[in-house]
Design a protein around this motif. Structure first.
Motif, short mmCIF file in Angstrom:
data_model
loop_
_atom_site.label_atom_id
_atom_site.label_comp_id
_atom_site.label_asym_id
_atom_site.label_seq_id
_atom_site.Cartn_x
_atom_site.Cartn_y
_atom_site.Cartn_z
N GLU A 67 1.00 -1.33 0.09
CA GLU A 67 -0.17 -0.04 -0.03
C GLU A 67 0.97 1.12 -0.04
O GLU A 67 2.12 1.05 0.45
N PRO A 68 0.33 2.33 -0.43
CA PRO A 68 1.40 3.70 -0.47
C PRO A 68 1.67 4.20 0.99
O PRO A 68 0.94 4.17 1.72
N VAL A 69 2.92 4.39 0.86
CA VAL A 69 3.57 4.82 2.27
C VAL A 69 3.15 6.37 2.39
O VAL A 69 3.04 6.56 3.67
N SER A 70 2.75 7.02 1.49
CA SER A 70 2.32 8.30 1.89
C SER A 70 0.98 8.48 2.41
O SER A 70 0.82 9.37 3.02
N ARG A 71 0.21 7.16 2.59
CA ARG A 71 -1.08 7.22 3.36
C ARG A 71 -0.72 6.95 4.77
O ARG A 71 -1.88 6.72 5.51
N ILE A 72 0.49 6.56 5.21
CA ILE A 72 0.67 6.25 6.64
C ILE A 72 0.59 7.44 7.62
O ILE A 72 1.14 8.54 7.07
N ASP A 73 -0.18 7.31 8.57
CA ASP A 73 -0.01 8.31 9.63
C ASP A 73 0.90 8.06 10.90
O ASP A 73 0.65 7.27 11.57
N TRP A 74 1.79 8.84 10.66
CA TRP A 74 3.24 8.68 11.51
C TRP A 74 2.74 8.85 12.97
O TRP A 74 3.45 8.27 13.87
N ARG A 75 1.95 9.91 13.30
CA ARG A 75 1.62 10.29 14.56
C ARG A 75 0.54 9.25 15.24
O ARG A 75 1.14 8.87 16.22
N ARG A 76 -0.09 8.53 14.45
CA ARG A 76 -0.70 7.44 15.11
C ARG A 76 0.04 6.30 15.47
O ARG A 76 0.07 5.58 16.20
N ASP A 81 3.95 0.00 18.33
CA ASP A 81 4.82 -0.90 17.59
C ASP A 81 4.04 -1.05 16.45
O ASP A 81 4.67 -1.71 15.27
N ASN A 82 3.00 -0.57 15.94
CA ASN A 82 2.27 -0.88 14.72
C ASN A 82 2.25 0.42 13.62
O ASN A 82 2.67 1.43 14.18
N VAL A 83 2.10 0.00 12.42
CA VAL A 83 2.14 1.26 11.29
C VAL A 83 0.57 1.30 11.01
O VAL A 83 0.19 0.22 10.65
#
Length: 304
Positions: A67-76, A81-83
């Motif tokens: 899946e697109p890395v750009s859609r990762i919510d880094w704050r959450r 330990d999960n992405v």
């Protein structure tokens, strides 16, 4: 005398006009009833929420490889330990066709039925139109109203049905476009092969369907005793049973087999099937069908 089975369209213009006038007279009350039912079931509902392109946040969900890395919510994701991905809610309007069987067999109402099958089917259709239009969906009625995106879709369908006679028989599938959805509400007492052929043809066009099979309690339980005359309103043919209770089990077996076949075939096509008897609450099939439209899983043997 009992009347069971498929009834043909009125054989004379006078009969057709009389029935159209009767339906038109009922529709204002049915619209009020539909809105009342909607009001009782909508607390806490938020429309048909689905993941897709849009601006509004819907949910966080675990990241899956590819899946697109750009859609990762880094704050959450930093909280444990999960992405996690940040999903948005689908906002594009979708077309949903609604149809209530206009066959005269839908007029049947026994002493145990709260209303006729026709009245219940129309209330379900109008209530769904009310719910779907509130969610921004495009709603149409084959042969009566082209799809519209309007808050008053239920009122517009009721008005169209008051001034025009719905086409006889199964709706014209040529009007259904790929990826649209159709909700068919009727007793489905036509020959089972014809029903299967019709829904197969719609499914091949990429249409997702939902069948609501309406039955009167007498059609389910076959409560007749003693000498009973059954009349086929289509042909006028009559069958006299000396002891109606003697054929009850065979009738129930055939009725249940038809219901099971329809449910299994719909499941095979990826469609949904809800069974509803008119001695039950209208809210039950409404909630069930709305859930199917929202993509919720259908329980095996679901009944409303």
């Amino acid at each position: 005398m009992a009347t069971l089975g498929r009834v043909s369209e009125p054989t004379t213009g006078h009969e057709a006009l009389l029935r159209a006038r009767q339906r038109a007279a009922l529709l204002p009350d049915l619209l009020v009833e539909a809105r009342r039912v909607v009001a009782t079931v909508t607390t806490g509902w938020h429309g048909r929420r689905r993941r897709g392109a849009g601006e509004n946040f819907w949910q966080f969900r675990p990241f899956v490889d590819g899946e697109p890395v750009s859609r990762i919510d880094w704050r959450r994701s930093a909280r444990d330990d999960n992405v996690y991905l940040r999903d948005r809610e689908w906002e594009a309007a979708q077309t949903v066709w609604l149809w209530a069987d206009p066959s005269p067999s839908m007029l049947f109402q026994s002493n145990d039925g709260l209303v006729s099958k026709e009245s219940r089917a129309l209330v379900i259709v109008l209530a769904l139109a009310e719910l779907l239009s509130r969610s921004g969906e495009r709603v149409g009625y084959p042969g009566v109203l082209d799809p519209v995106s309007a808050r008053n879709a239920s009122e517009r369908i009721a008005g169209a049905l008051m001034t025009s006679r719905p086409p006889a028989g199964f709706p014209d599938i040529e009007r259904f476009r790929r990826f649209s959805e159709v909700v068919l509400v009727g007793d489905f007492l036509d020959p089972i092969e014809e029903i299967v052929d019709r829904i197969d043809a719609a499914a091949k066009r990429g249409v997702r369907g939902h069948l609501v099979q309406i039955a009167d309690p007498a059609e389910v339980s076959f409560p007749y005793h003693g000498r009973t005359e059954f009349r086929d309103p289509e042909t006028g043919a009559k069958l006299t049973a000396g002891r109606a209770e003697a054929i009850r089990e065979e009738y129930r077996t055939l009725f249940d087999a038809r219901r099971t076949l329809l449910a299994d075939h719909c499941r095979h096509l990826g469609w949904s099937h809800v069974f509803h008897a008119t001695d039950r609450w209208t809210s039950e099939p409404l909630i069930a069908v709305h859930g199917r439209l929202s993509g919720l899983p259908q329980a095996a043997g679901a009944r409303a």
